[in-house]
Scaffold this active site. Structure first.
Site, mmCIF file in Angstrom:
data_model
loop_
_atom_site.group_PDB
_atom_site.id
_atom_site.type_symbol
_atom_site.label_atom_id
_atom_site.label_comp_id
_atom_site.label_asym_id
_atom_site.label_seq_id
_atom_site.Cartn_x
_atom_site.Cartn_y
_atom_site.Cartn_z
ATOM 1 N N ARG A 1 42.139 49.247 35.902
ATOM 2 C CA ARG A 1 42.868 48.515 36.937
ATOM 3 C C ARG A 1 44.298 49.030 37.163
ATOM 4 N NH1 ARG A 1 38.355 47.224 38.077
ATOM 5 N NH2 ARG A 1 37.534 45.117 38.268
ATOM 6 N N SER B 1 39.949 38.771 42.068
ATOM 7 C CA SER B 1 40.201 38.357 40.692
ATOM 8 C C SER B 1 41.696 38.232 40.444
ATOM 9 C CB SER B 1 39.605 39.369 39.708
ATOM 10 O OG SER B 1 38.202 39.422 39.839
ATOM 11 N N GLU C 1 46.098 40.650 37.687
ATOM 12 C CA GLU C 1 45.481 41.726 38.463
ATOM 13 C C GLU C 1 46.048 41.719 39.882
ATOM 14 O OE1 GLU C 1 41.026 43.071 39.878
ATOM 15 O OE2 GLU C 1 41.332 42.437 37.809
#
Length: 315
Positions: free
Chosen positions: A167, A216, A298
């Site tokens: 990520r 998310s 995130e």
């Protein structure tokens, strides 16, 4: 105030960004710049005072802009930056091309980039965040990215430059991605499209896709990620530790952790950026107290909080 360079694109002062983010929150940017093409962008950045911050903005799918807005030139790519080309097993996509569109066009050509189909946002964001799902990541298919640097140079970056991790990437400060190339394996178009329809159905069944969310909210702890396999363990998934901390459905102002999927932060209608971010921070606090796990955001959060409301002077 700093004088900005002339441009063939569109430059707007004080543009409120709320309607450009999926969560529909955020204050104004000092300047909002939509370049005409790559050359216009390179010329603008090359002439822009080096002290002026820039912020490249995609479609706002994974972003909270704080209520006070951004003290920067926000750069948003539009038409001219969303083309998709096929060259053998290589797919070249503009940074503004939507992930879903890239997946579908690739499938039409018998190329498998199906993992992109359910990822919200555009290619620029997918690369910067090394987006992925079902055990496949952008890094697995990435060949090169073409960027305009903060000093106005157009250059190509390879995997070694971006240093893909879970990520995240080592993204050059102020660089604006304009297009990228991906390698894809062969497949049967009908089968690829069928697989994507199955992925969409599964996503809609488990995620609050009809609500205002930004995907998310937190990364899965310790780099764990959803693979979609039958034996996939959920012990260290973000949604599981949020549930265990009793925060599914938790609310603050107009913000809520979705009752359908507790790792999705929802604007129920009138949330401010402060509502959303403070609820997220409360979730992080409760999870840490309950399990000792420190969740990492995130969703990217940028900008300044709203100015404190002036107190009425005593009469």
């Amino acid at each position: 105030m700093t004088t900005l360079p002339e441009t063939r694109g569109k430059l707007t002062q004080g543009r409120v960004l709320a309607d450009l983010t999926w969560l529909r929150v955020g204050g104004p940017a000092d300047w909002f710049y939509q370049p005409a093409d790559a050359e216009d962008l390179a010329d603008f950045l090359g002439k822009l005072d080096a002290s002026v911050p820039v912020f490249p903005m995609g479609v706002g799918s994974n972003l909270i802009v704080r209520d006070g807005g951004l003290r920067a030139v926000v750069i948003r790519l539009g038409r001219g930056f969303n083309g998709i080309e096929i060259d053998g097993n290589t797919v070249i996509a503009g940074a503004a091309a939507l992930d879903a569109h890239v997946a579908k066009k690739a499938a039409d050509a018998g190329l498998d980039l199906t993992f992109l189909r359910t990822i919200p946002g555009s290619i620029g964001g997918a690369i910067r965040m090394n987006a992925g799902c079902y055990g496949t990541y952008t890094a697995d298919h990435f060949i090169w990215a073409e960027v305009v640097t903060r000093t106005g140079e157009i250059m190509r970056l390879g995997p070694e430059d971006l240093q893909f991790q879970y990520r995240q990437t080592a993204w050059p400060e102020g660089a604006v991605l304009i297009r990228a190339a991906f390698e894809a394996s062969n497949g049967v178009p009908e089968e690829l499209h069928a697989r994507m329809q199955e992925q969409l159905a599964k996503r809609d069944e488990t995620q609050p896709t009809k609500d205002r969310t930004a995907g998310s909210t937190f990364r899965n702890p310790a780099g764990f990620s959803s693979t979609g396999r039958a034996d996939d363990s959920h012990d260290l998934k973000a949604w599981k530790v949020i549930d265990d901390a009793g925060m599914r459905g938790a609310m603050r102002g107009g913000a809520q952790m979705s009752p359908k999927h507790s790792n999705f932060l929802v604007n129920t209608g009138e949330a401010s950026a402060e509502d959303l971010e403070s609820l997220g921070e409360e979730v992080r606090k409760r999870v840490f107290q309950n399990s000792g796990i420190e969740l990492e955001w995130e969703i990217m959060r940028v900008g300044e909080p709203a100015p404190a409301k002036a107190k009425l002077a005593d009469k």
